[in-house]
Design an enzyme around this catalytic site. Structure first.
Site, PDB file in Angstrom:
ATOM      1  N   ARG A  85      11.984  -2.075  -1.478  1.00 34.73           N
ATOM      2  CA  ARG A  85      10.610  -2.533  -1.613  1.00 34.73           C
ATOM      3  C   ARG A  85      10.584  -3.919  -2.210  1.00 34.73           C
ATOM      4  O   ARG A  85      11.448  -4.279  -3.006  1.00 34.73           O
ATOM      5  CB  ARG A  85       9.814  -1.569  -2.508  1.00 34.73           C
ATOM      6  CG  ARG A  85       9.704  -0.185  -1.899  1.00 34.73           C
ATOM      7  CD  ARG A  85       8.829   0.712  -2.718  1.00 34.73           C
ATOM      8  NE  ARG A  85       9.461   1.091  -3.971  1.00 34.73           N
ATOM      9  CZ  ARG A  85       8.948   0.843  -5.154  1.00 34.73           C
ATOM     10  NH1 ARG A  85       7.805   0.184  -5.265  1.00 34.73           N
ATOM     11  NH2 ARG A  85       9.571   1.231  -6.251  1.00 34.73           N
ATOM     12  N   THR A  86       9.583  -4.719  -1.823  1.00 32.52           N
ATOM     13  CA  THR A  86       9.437  -6.046  -2.395  1.00 32.52           C
ATOM     14  C   THR A  86       8.807  -5.913  -3.772  1.00 32.52           C
ATOM     15  O   THR A  86       7.640  -5.569  -3.896  1.00 32.52           O
ATOM     16  CB  THR A  86       8.544  -6.920  -1.502  1.00 32.52           C
ATOM     17  OG1 THR A  86       9.030  -6.864  -0.178  1.00 32.52           O
ATOM     18  CG2 THR A  86       8.542  -8.354  -1.965  1.00 32.52           C
ATOM     19  N   LEU A  87       9.604  -6.161  -4.813  1.00 37.04           N
ATOM     20  CA  LEU A  87       9.054  -6.125  -6.173  1.00 37.04           C
ATOM     21  C   LEU A  87       8.759  -7.540  -6.649  1.00 37.04           C
ATOM     22  O   LEU A  87       8.017  -7.744  -7.578  1.00 37.04           O
ATOM     23  CB  LEU A  87      10.042  -5.455  -7.128  1.00 37.04           C
ATOM     24  CG  LEU A  87      10.350  -3.999  -6.779  1.00 37.04           C
ATOM     25  CD1 LEU A  87      11.467  -3.461  -7.640  1.00 37.04           C
ATOM     26  CD2 LEU A  87       9.108  -3.141  -6.933  1.00 37.04           C
ATOM     27  N   TYR A  88       9.389  -8.497  -6.015  1.00 39.55           N
ATOM     28  CA  TYR A  88       9.118  -9.912  -6.261  1.00 39.55           C
ATOM     29  C   TYR A  88       9.580 -10.678  -5.025  1.00 39.55           C
ATOM     30  O   TYR A  88      10.467 -10.218  -4.300  1.00 39.55           O
ATOM     31  CB  TYR A  88       9.839 -10.406  -7.519  1.00 39.55           C
ATOM     32  CG  TYR A  88      11.270  -9.964  -7.629  1.00 39.55           C
ATOM     33  CD1 TYR A  88      12.285 -10.749  -7.098  1.00 39.55           C
ATOM     34  CD2 TYR A  88      11.608  -8.754  -8.244  1.00 39.55           C
ATOM     35  CE1 TYR A  88      13.602 -10.345  -7.188  1.00 39.55           C
ATOM     36  CE2 TYR A  88      12.929  -8.332  -8.333  1.00 39.55           C
ATOM     37  CZ  TYR A  88      13.926  -9.130  -7.809  1.00 39.55           C
ATOM     38  OH  TYR A  88      15.235  -8.725  -7.885  1.00 39.55           O
TER      39      TYR A  88
END
Lengths: 242, 223
Positions: A19-22
């Site tokens: 998942r894109t967390l940043y």
């Protein structure tokens, strides 16, 4: 309706989840406005890797179908992934061959649903999107954020643009702006952003969409002036002890 | 290496204030049209009021994307209701539906703060006020959203609603006339705009009575 409840396990397992967390490579502001004949949009071509200027020829504005223009700031890879969804959407719509086509309103609504759906899965597309278009003589300009917040307005700007460009637009925007005046106003905004947004670069494109079609300009630079004494000698009057 | 980036959140507070006042034969539903994020204004002309049925209007503040999803869900439910019953849903029925819809997402809530205003089956004004997870109550007037802490005590002071603890129960509708209620709403929003940075730009007002629905705007401070 059973899958829209939060799954606590995905919140605390960094391994095994993607998942894109940043964001990694990001683009900065997009500025757009309505003018007499349609929509004008501007974005620079920088792609930042954190604070490193990693890419210098990133196209951040793309035509979607015949009537829409999409501009994006934020994660570049997520934008390019989104373009794949949109290409497929427009292709499938075209294959009906019924003479109907998706307009900017429909594309904007689709983007809204995609962004909100991804935030519900805690797996956002890390972008702020600007969608402009003209269909049946009707102008359309809207925005969508990473978590699905969306609205329409006569002028919009993402990121730093909302702080630095929109106050200028609120002052100077008119419904009957000519093409030349519109471009001049966008360039004024982009120049301010170039001076004050460290991740902005002096290589930009301006895109136009009217009832006649979509044109995206070749990359070009703005004339700047760095000769102000405060720029040339920033420590005057505040010298260090050595 | 230490964490440098801010943690992502699925929620945002887009601000705004909403108010509804019920009278004996009318209901006033009002909200400002500012939408913000953090210290920035996103747009100055966003409507927070949604018409769910002929006699049920919902005004919502909180997280705009959730509010939009909630409005879309309720509108779809109401369309099904119309097909099944061949009539408009009543305001008290819509109130129960809204509560159930909010509670359905109890463990990943809609970050939405609503007031539902309208006329009941007898044509009497009704206001329902909610929290984000579906607790609700029928009241005579209510305020929700970023300016509610400024507006609610002023309404309490002006409207002097009878205690809900009284036995036998006393009707909570306000004693004001329709015109007085509209003026009061304009006053509270002008006041809230002075101190709440998330309230301002424009005030949108809906008035429901036996004659139908009336819609008007009033300009608010834009700073």
């Amino acid at each position: 309706m059973e899958s829209n409840q939060a799954n606590p396990s995905i919140l605390c397992s960094p391994e095994g989840s993607q998942r894109t967390l940043y964001p990694y490579v990001t683009g900065t502001s997009v500025v757009a406005l309505k003018y007499k004949d349609g929509i004008l949009m501007a974005a620079d071509m920088g792609g930042s890797y954190g604070s490193t200027l990693r890419y210098k020829s990133v196209e951040r504005m793309k035509p979607i179908g015949k009537h829409s223009l999409l501009g994006a700031s934020g994660e570049i890879s997520d934008f390019q992934e989104l373009l794949k969804y949109l290409d497929e959407l427009v292709l499938y719509d075209n294959m009906w061959d019924d003479g109907n086509s998706l307009g900017p309103k429909e594309i904007h609504n689709y983007l809204t649903r995609v962004m909100y759906n991804r935030r519900n899965k805690f797996n956002p597309l890390w972008n702020s999107l600007v969608l402009g278009g003209v269909k049946n003589g009707e102008k359309y300009l809207g925005m969508v954020s990473m978590i699905g917040v969306n609205f329409e307005d006569n002028h919009v700007a993402t990121g730093f643009g909302n702080h630095l460009a929109r106050p200028i637009l609120r002052d100077e925007w008119r419904e009957d702006l000519s093409f030349e005046e519109g471009v001049k106003l966008l360039e004024k905004c982009m120049r301010v952003l170039l001076y004050r947004d460290r991740s902005a670069v002096n290589k930009l494109q301006i895109a136009k969409i009217t009832g006649e079609g979509i044109t995206i300009s070749q990359p070009y630079s703005l004339k700047t002036f760095w000769g102000f004494s405060a720029f040339q000698n920033p420590t005057a009057g505040a010298e260090g002890s050595w | 290496m230490t964490k440098q980036h801010a943690n992502w959140s699925p929620y945002d507070n887009n601000g705004g204030s909403v108010v509804a006042i019920a009278g004996a034969d009318y209901c006033v539903i009002a909200a400002d049209t500012r939408m913000s994020t953090g210290y920035s204004i996103l747009t100055r002309g966003y409507s927070k009021i949604s018409k769910l049925a002929d006699k049920a209007f919902m005004a919502s503040s909180g997280f705009q994307a959730d509010v939009k999803a909630l409005q879309k869900h309720l509108t779809a439910k109401h369309l099904i209701y119309q097909h099944q019953h061949n009539k408009q849903m009543s305001c008290p029925a819509m109130a129960q539906l809204l509560s159930n819809t909010l509670y359905y997402k109890r463990f990943f809530p809609y970050y939405a703060f609503n007031v539902l205003g309208g006329l009941d089956t007898e044509g009497k004004g009704c206001v329902f006020t909610y929290d984000a997870v579906g607790s609700y109550e029928r009241v005579g007037y209510s305020a929700q959203g970023s300016g509610s802490t400024l507006i609610m005590p002023f309404l309490d002071n002006q409207l002097k609603s009878p205690s809900p603890l009284l036995l036998p129960a006393v009707d909570a509708v306000t004693p004001l006339s329709e015109g007085e209620a509209i003026d009061l709403v304009k006053t509270v929003f002008a006041s809230a705009t002075e101190r709440d940075i998330y309230t301002g730009d424009r005030l949108e007002i809906y008035v429901l009575n036996a004659h139908g629905t009336h819609h008007e705007y009033m300009e608010l401070r834009k700073d």
